[in-house]
Scaffold this motif. Sequence first.
Motif, PDB file in Angstrom:
ATOM      1  N   UNK A  99      34.098  71.976  -8.659  1.00 46.82           N
ATOM      2  CA  UNK A  99      35.490  72.017  -9.107  1.00 46.82           C
ATOM      3  C   UNK A  99      35.526  72.572 -10.526  1.00 46.82           C
ATOM      4  N   UNK A 100      36.434  73.520 -10.763  1.00 48.79           N
ATOM      5  CA  UNK A 100      36.605  74.100 -12.098  1.00 48.79           C
ATOM      6  C   UNK A 100      37.840  73.522 -12.763  1.00 48.79           C
ATOM      7  N   UNK A 101      37.674  73.028 -13.982  1.00 47.99           N
ATOM      8  CA  UNK A 101      38.800  72.412 -14.697  1.00 47.99           C
ATOM      9  C   UNK A 101      39.045  73.149 -16.011  1.00 47.99           C
ATOM     10  N   UNK A 102      40.326  73.388 -16.346  1.00 43.56           N
ATOM     11  CA  UNK A 102      40.678  74.065 -17.595  1.00 43.56           C
ATOM     12  C   UNK A 102      40.956  73.095 -18.737  1.00 43.56           C
ATOM     13  N   UNK A 123      31.253  61.724  -8.869  1.00 38.24           N
ATOM     14  CA  UNK A 123      30.173  62.682  -9.104  1.00 38.24           C
ATOM     15  C   UNK A 123      29.630  63.288  -7.814  1.00 38.24           C
ATOM     16  N   UNK A 124      30.412  63.204  -6.748  1.00 40.25           N
ATOM     17  CA  UNK A 124      29.917  63.781  -5.493  1.00 40.25           C
ATOM     18  C   UNK A 124      30.013  65.309  -5.506  1.00 40.25           C
ATOM     19  N   UNK A 125      30.742  65.870  -6.498  1.00 41.35           N
ATOM     20  CA  UNK A 125      30.811  67.329  -6.670  1.00 41.35           C
ATOM     21  C   UNK A 125      30.326  67.681  -8.066  1.00 41.35           C
ATOM     22  N   UNK A 177      40.701  63.541 -12.784  1.00 42.52           N
ATOM     23  CA  UNK A 177      40.151  63.925 -11.477  1.00 42.52           C
ATOM     24  C   UNK A 177      38.787  63.284 -11.237  1.00 42.52           C
ATOM     25  N   UNK A 178      37.947  63.265 -12.274  1.00 45.39           N
ATOM     26  CA  UNK A 178      36.619  62.665 -12.123  1.00 45.39           C
ATOM     27  C   UNK A 178      36.749  61.167 -11.835  1.00 45.39           C
TER      28      UNK A 178
END
Length: 218
Positions: free
Chosen positions: A42-45, A59-61, A53-54
């Motif tokens: 997942x990409x976060x800005x 931490x599965x991604x 979101x975390x």
Amino acid sequence: MIAANVSRLLAELPAGVGLVAAAKTRTPQEVLEAVEAGVETVGENFVQEAERAVAVIGRRVRWHFIGHLQRNKVARAVRLFDMIETVDSLQLAVAIGRSCLRAGRVMPALIEVNSGLEPQKSGVLSDDVEDLARRISLLEGVRVKGLMTMGPAVGDAEDARGCFRETRRVFDRLARLHLPGVDMECLSMGMTMSCRVAIEEGATLVRIGSGIFGEGRR
Ligand SMILES: *Cc1c(COP(=O)(O)O)cnc(C)c1O
């Protein structure tokens, strides 16, 4: 809708090209839906959005930072992210390295290239990438893993081809140097509209937002 988009994308992406779900402005529930459909990165800005979101997804991604990182958010970013894709100055790399040393870890980082030559945009010019990579390679706590570029903000996908090709040229040149402490493994380029062209030009990571989550709330 989100799940179907993820399935289609995962089926379409060639081997060796990883998918980053660009999650800006999406709710943790939307991101979770993408993760449950098979998204692994997942990409976060935004640091604060990522923290929310975390907290839900855990931490599965893998979590990639793909926004503009302010110096005063580096410590929080270092706690959250598995990679920072947008390192565009030595000062930022130094701050990340210091924070990581305190946390006892090493941050994988991509150097953001300003391939569109747009002065207001972030990223370093292609001519300056090698020098920055050499300097970062001397730091502890941060390790260069490749390059990232945005390409032009407007226009159709073909308008981005030149930018992607140029970034790939810089990537290959750096890879051939085999600099100690620099692993040229990732070339992150291409978004929803430009990912096909980016893949043709050698992307190993594509960052897809609206192609997964739909348009709206941008
Ligand atoms: C929003 C964003 C993307 C995804 O853009 P889409 O056009 O929605 O696919 C990719 N990379 C970065 C850095 C972004 O901010």
